[in-house]
Enzyme design. Structure first.
Site, PDB file in Angstrom:
ATOM      1  N   ARG A 101       0.825  -1.219   0.000  1.00 36.70           N
ATOM      2  CA  ARG A 101       0.000   0.000   0.000  1.00 36.70           C
ATOM      3  C   ARG A 101       0.856   1.265   0.000  1.00 36.70           C
ATOM      4  O   ARG A 101       0.406   2.316  -0.475  1.00 36.70           O
ATOM      5  CB  ARG A 101      -0.941   0.000   1.207  1.00 36.70           C
ATOM      6  CG  ARG A 101      -2.174  -0.855   0.959  1.00 36.70           C
ATOM      7  CD  ARG A 101      -3.087  -0.835   2.154  1.00 36.70           C
ATOM      8  NE  ARG A 101      -4.417  -1.321   1.792  1.00 36.70           N
ATOM      9  CZ  ARG A 101      -5.337  -1.676   2.679  1.00 36.70           C
ATOM     10  NH1 ARG A 101      -5.072  -1.610   3.968  1.00 36.70           N
ATOM     11  NH2 ARG A 101      -6.518  -2.095   2.274  1.00 36.70           N
ATOM     12  N   LYS A 130     -15.542 -15.194   6.665  1.00 38.11           N
ATOM     13  CA  LYS A 130     -16.946 -14.997   7.043  1.00 38.11           C
ATOM     14  C   LYS A 130     -17.887 -14.807   5.856  1.00 38.11           C
ATOM     15  O   LYS A 130     -17.662 -13.949   5.011  1.00 38.11           O
ATOM     16  CB  LYS A 130     -17.055 -13.763   7.932  1.00 38.11           C
ATOM     17  CG  LYS A 130     -16.578 -13.972   9.348  1.00 38.11           C
ATOM     18  CD  LYS A 130     -16.761 -12.677  10.061  1.00 38.11           C
ATOM     19  CE  LYS A 130     -16.784 -12.807  11.562  1.00 38.11           C
ATOM     20  NZ  LYS A 130     -16.903 -11.453  12.136  1.00 38.11           N
ATOM     21  N   GLY A 180      -6.931  -6.571   0.727  1.00 42.31           N
ATOM     22  CA  GLY A 180      -5.635  -6.526   1.382  1.00 42.31           C
ATOM     23  C   GLY A 180      -5.059  -7.911   1.588  1.00 42.31           C
ATOM     24  O   GLY A 180      -3.893  -8.161   1.282  1.00 42.31           O
ATOM     25  N   GLY A 205     -12.524  -4.115   1.609  1.00 41.37           N
ATOM     26  CA  GLY A 205     -13.925  -3.705   1.703  1.00 41.37           C
ATOM     27  C   GLY A 205     -14.310  -2.753   0.583  1.00 41.37           C
ATOM     28  O   GLY A 205     -15.406  -2.839   0.023  1.00 41.37           O
TER      29      GLY A 205
END
Ligand code: 3PG
Ligand code: MG
Length: 399
Positions: free
Chosen positions: A41, A206, A356, A380
């Site tokens: 990043r 999840k 990420g 996200g």
């Protein structure tokens, strides 16, 4: 879309002007040593910072790191990031030990043309993430005072309605940086008319995190391959026993419903690697998904699954991948993620890696980054983009 870009700002001339750059320098740190374990990043924002430095701007960079609770917390300091950024830029980065306080004010005031400052973690201030407009606005006022113009290059944070992302651009002339522009260009290809077959691979732990994107993608994709920890909730929904694997009990019905509506588009693992414990040296075996022992937990997808998923990927013309297939940080459970990543690089397709974790997996596994079409810096953010949501950081640039 009427977004002004860094090139527009450069064309106006930025020499001697203070340019506030929101970056996403939220890099993973080693829990023991605090060392940066993946600087992807930081590298991703270099084109924007480099262009501003070259044009003689006084560059004031800011970012969040981790999720501190609105007050200073040394484990989330951006200080190591300032060091690494300086190495990569080839010039020292002037680090302010607070975000909008005395250190920040003097650091910014002392900047010479073509120099770079980095403010301390934005989230050390409650105003950054506050739901209260006035509290966010007050913090945004303080930040905006450090710039004559604002550049958003924090793609990984554009889905956050935070002061530095949403409120500062309302206060300053604002443009999109090179990274934000490139990310939006690439992701809009996926939401537009992707070349088919369009195959999406989703992993990670999840289902609940991925539910919205699965819903949004189902009508659009030709195949949806599901691995990672979240596959066990889907397997349970098919009536299989999953032992002590990760399971979101309250999502089982939802998964069953998704499978019913998927018209066979969703592919699930047929074999998995099960272990005695969540540990790098745990005893483990590969079993078929209808033979998971009650006392063991699945930590990776198995070789037959990799073969099946790879066959689907080899047909694809467009691929999006988000989320590892297993616990790739432990070599014993990395084969699934590696296998899928390799299949993606071999496919004659335009491939996008989102997230990420998946981006870090590509680098941690030593894969050649250039064999992917695009590696997104947003986790996200890229998922919410594909969901078709309005992203506060992008909306703020459009106004
Ligand atoms: C990320 O790591 O996804 C971005 O930096 C955003 O961080 P956040 O999820 O803590 O807002
Ligand atoms: Mg995140």
């Amino acid at each position: 879309m009427s977004i002004r870009t860094l090139d527009d700002l450069l064309a106006e001339g930025v020499s001697g002007r203070r340019v506030l750059v929101r970056a996403d320098l939220n890099v993973p740190l080693d829990k023991q040593t605090g060392d940066i374990t993946d600087d992807g990043r930081i590298r991703a924002v270099l084109p924007t910072l480099g262009a501003l430095v070259e044009a003689g701007a006084k560059v004031v960079a800011c970012s969040h790191l981790g999720r501190p609770k609105g007050a200073p917390d040394p484990q989330f300091s951006l200080s190591p990031v300032a060091g690494r950024l300086g190495e990569l830029l080839g010039a020292p980065v002037h680090f302010a030990t607070d975000t909008v306080g005395e250190s920040a004010r003097s650091t910014v005031a002392d900047l010479a043309d073509g120099q770079v400052a980095l403010l301390e973690n934005l989230r050390f201030n409650a105003g950054e993430t506050s739901k209260d407009e006035a509290e966010r606005g007050a913090f945004a006022d303080q930040l905006a005072a450090f710039g004559d113009a604002y550049v958003d290059d924090a793609f990984g944070a554009v889905h956050r309605k935070h002061a530095s992302v949403f409120d500062v651009p309302a206060r300053l002339p604002h443009v999109a940086g090179r990274l934000v522009l490139r990310e939006v260009e690439v992701l809009s290809k996926l939401t537009g008319a992707p070349e088919r077959p369009y195959v999406v691979v989703l992993g990670g732990s999840k289902v609940s995190d991925k539910l919205a994107v699965i819903e949004a993608l189902l009508p659009t994709v030709d195949r949806l391959l599901i691995g990672g920890g979240m596959c066990f909730t889907f397997l349970k929904a098919q009536g299989l026993e999953v032992g002590t694997s990760l399971l979101e009990k309250d999502m089982v019905d939802t998964c069953r419903n998704l499978l019913e509506r998927a018209n066979g588009k969703i592919l699930l693992p047929v074999d998995v690697v099960v272990a005695d414990a969540f540990a790098p040296d745990a005893a483990h075996d590969t079993v078929r998904v209808d033979g998971i022992p009650s006392h063991r937990l699945g930590l990776d997808v198995g070789p037959e699954t990799v073969a099946g998923f790879s066959a689907a990927l080899s047909q694809a013309k467009t691929i999006f991948w988000n989320g590892p297939m297993g616990v790739f940080e432990m070599p014993a459970f990395a084969a699934g993620t590696r296998g899928i990543a390799e299949a993606i690089t071999k496919a004659d397709a335009f491939s996008v890696v989102g997230g990420g974790d998946s981006a870090a997996a590509v680098r941690a596994l030593g894969l050649d980054e250039s064999s992917f079409g695009h590696i997104s810096t947003g986790g996200g953010a890229s998922l919410e983009y594909l969901e078709g949501k309005t992203l506060p950081g992008i909306a703020a640039l459009e106004n």
